[in-house]
Design a protein around this motif. Structure first.
Motif, short mmCIF file in Angstrom:
data_model
loop_
_atom_site.label_atom_id
_atom_site.label_comp_id
_atom_site.label_asym_id
_atom_site.label_seq_id
_atom_site.Cartn_x
_atom_site.Cartn_y
_atom_site.Cartn_z
N UNK A 1 -3.05 41.93 90.40
CA UNK A 1 -3.24 43.08 91.30
C UNK A 1 -4.67 43.61 91.20
N UNK A 2 -5.19 43.71 89.98
CA UNK A 2 -6.58 44.14 89.80
C UNK A 2 -7.54 43.21 90.53
N UNK B 1 -0.44 49.58 84.89
CA UNK B 1 0.83 48.99 85.29
C UNK B 1 1.04 49.14 86.79
N UNK B 2 1.47 48.06 87.42
CA UNK B 2 1.80 48.14 88.84
C UNK B 2 3.22 48.68 88.99
N UNK B 3 3.56 49.09 90.18
CA UNK B 3 4.91 49.59 90.44
C UNK B 3 5.92 48.45 90.34
N UNK B 4 7.18 48.80 90.18
CA UNK B 4 8.23 47.78 90.14
C UNK B 4 8.26 46.98 91.44
N UNK B 5 7.99 47.66 92.54
CA UNK B 5 8.00 46.98 93.84
C UNK B 5 6.93 45.89 93.90
N UNK B 6 5.72 46.24 93.47
CA UNK B 6 4.63 45.25 93.47
C UNK B 6 4.93 44.14 92.47
N UNK B 7 5.41 44.52 91.29
CA UNK B 7 5.71 43.51 90.27
C UNK B 7 6.73 42.50 90.80
#
Length: 260
Positions: A64-65, A28-34
């Protein structure tokens, strides 16, 4: 163009050494990245906007990956945050239903400002796939996502070629499920392509008549740009694409068999 097509035929020739892709580990990416990625993707790609919140999370995680595994090279334009995000999103759109979705063979993506020439070919290109990387004209990338009705999307087109390349030319990262389904797709669509060539008319644009590789890529463009129309006009082709990509773009769920 003939030179390029000969290269494609060589690239897609089956190779003896095939190393299956290990299942990617989705984190899971961070909320900021999402939130940042979602804002960029939703501004251009309608496919993403049709996903449920859970699938958007899955999609962004994969974007992101993809970005972290690639090197982006800019030719004739300055780097911008949106370029790797949207480029990765176009790849994940094509591979979203697949077990191996990162096109691991490709480490380099070349983004050019506009159409370009390659080798000694006088023809202008807006995208192509080669062993060393994926090439895209950014001007035409944006144009492809600006109109969802014309069945022209260079990003989807080239990512479709890259997906085949990764499974038929690369020596690692092979998705055996995809290969098996693509071989069935080729068998199923052979008569369809023959009929289209004979009649010289089709719902697909004329470039699909070039060869089986372009028939595949142009079909995938129509599959994502106008899924409802493709299903009405070429139902057998539509069903075959659903099977090979494990997706149905006419639905909000998109992925047909999540377990694959």
């Amino acid at each position: 163009m003939l030179t390029f097509l000969r290269k494609l035929n060589h690239f897609f020739a089956p190779q003896k050494l095939e190393i299956p892709a290990p299942p990617p580990v989705e984190e899971l990416v961070s909320d900021e990245i999402f939130n940042h990625y979602s804002y960029i993707i939703s501004s251009r790609i309608q496919y993403f906007n049709e996903l449920s919140y859970e699938l958007k999370q899955k999609f962004v995680n994969r974007v992101h990956q993809y970005i972290t595994l690639k090197q982006f090279h800019y030719i004739g334009l300055e780097p911008k945050d949106e370029i790797p995000v949207l480029t990765a999103a176009s790849a994940i759109q094509v591979t979203f239903g697949l077990k191996s979705y990162l096109m691991q063979h490709f480490k380099n993506i070349y983004i050019l400002a506009d159409a370009y020439r390659m080798d000694n070919d006088e023809e202008l290109y807006i995208g192509h796939v080669a062993p060393e990387g994926i090439y895209l004209s950014w001007k035409h990338f944006l144009f492809g996502y600006s109109d969802n009705t014309d069945n022209i999307n260079v990003a989807v087109h080239e990512m479709s070629h890259a997906l085949l390349f990764n499974n038929y030319f690369a020596k690692y990262g092979v998705d055996k499920n995809f290969r098996a389904n693509y071989e069935r797709f080729s068998t199923t669509t052979g008569p369809i392509l023959a009929d289209v060539i004979t009649k010289r008319q089709s719902y697909l644009r004329n470039y699909a008549l070039t060869n089986i590789h372009e028939f595949w890529a142009v079909s995938v463009e129509a599959f994502f740009e106008n899924p409802a129309d493709l299903k009405i006009n070429m139902p057998q082709l539509y069903d075959a694409l659903c099977r090979v990509l494990n997706q149905d773009p006419n639905t909000t769920q998109k992925i047909l068999k999540p377990e694959l």
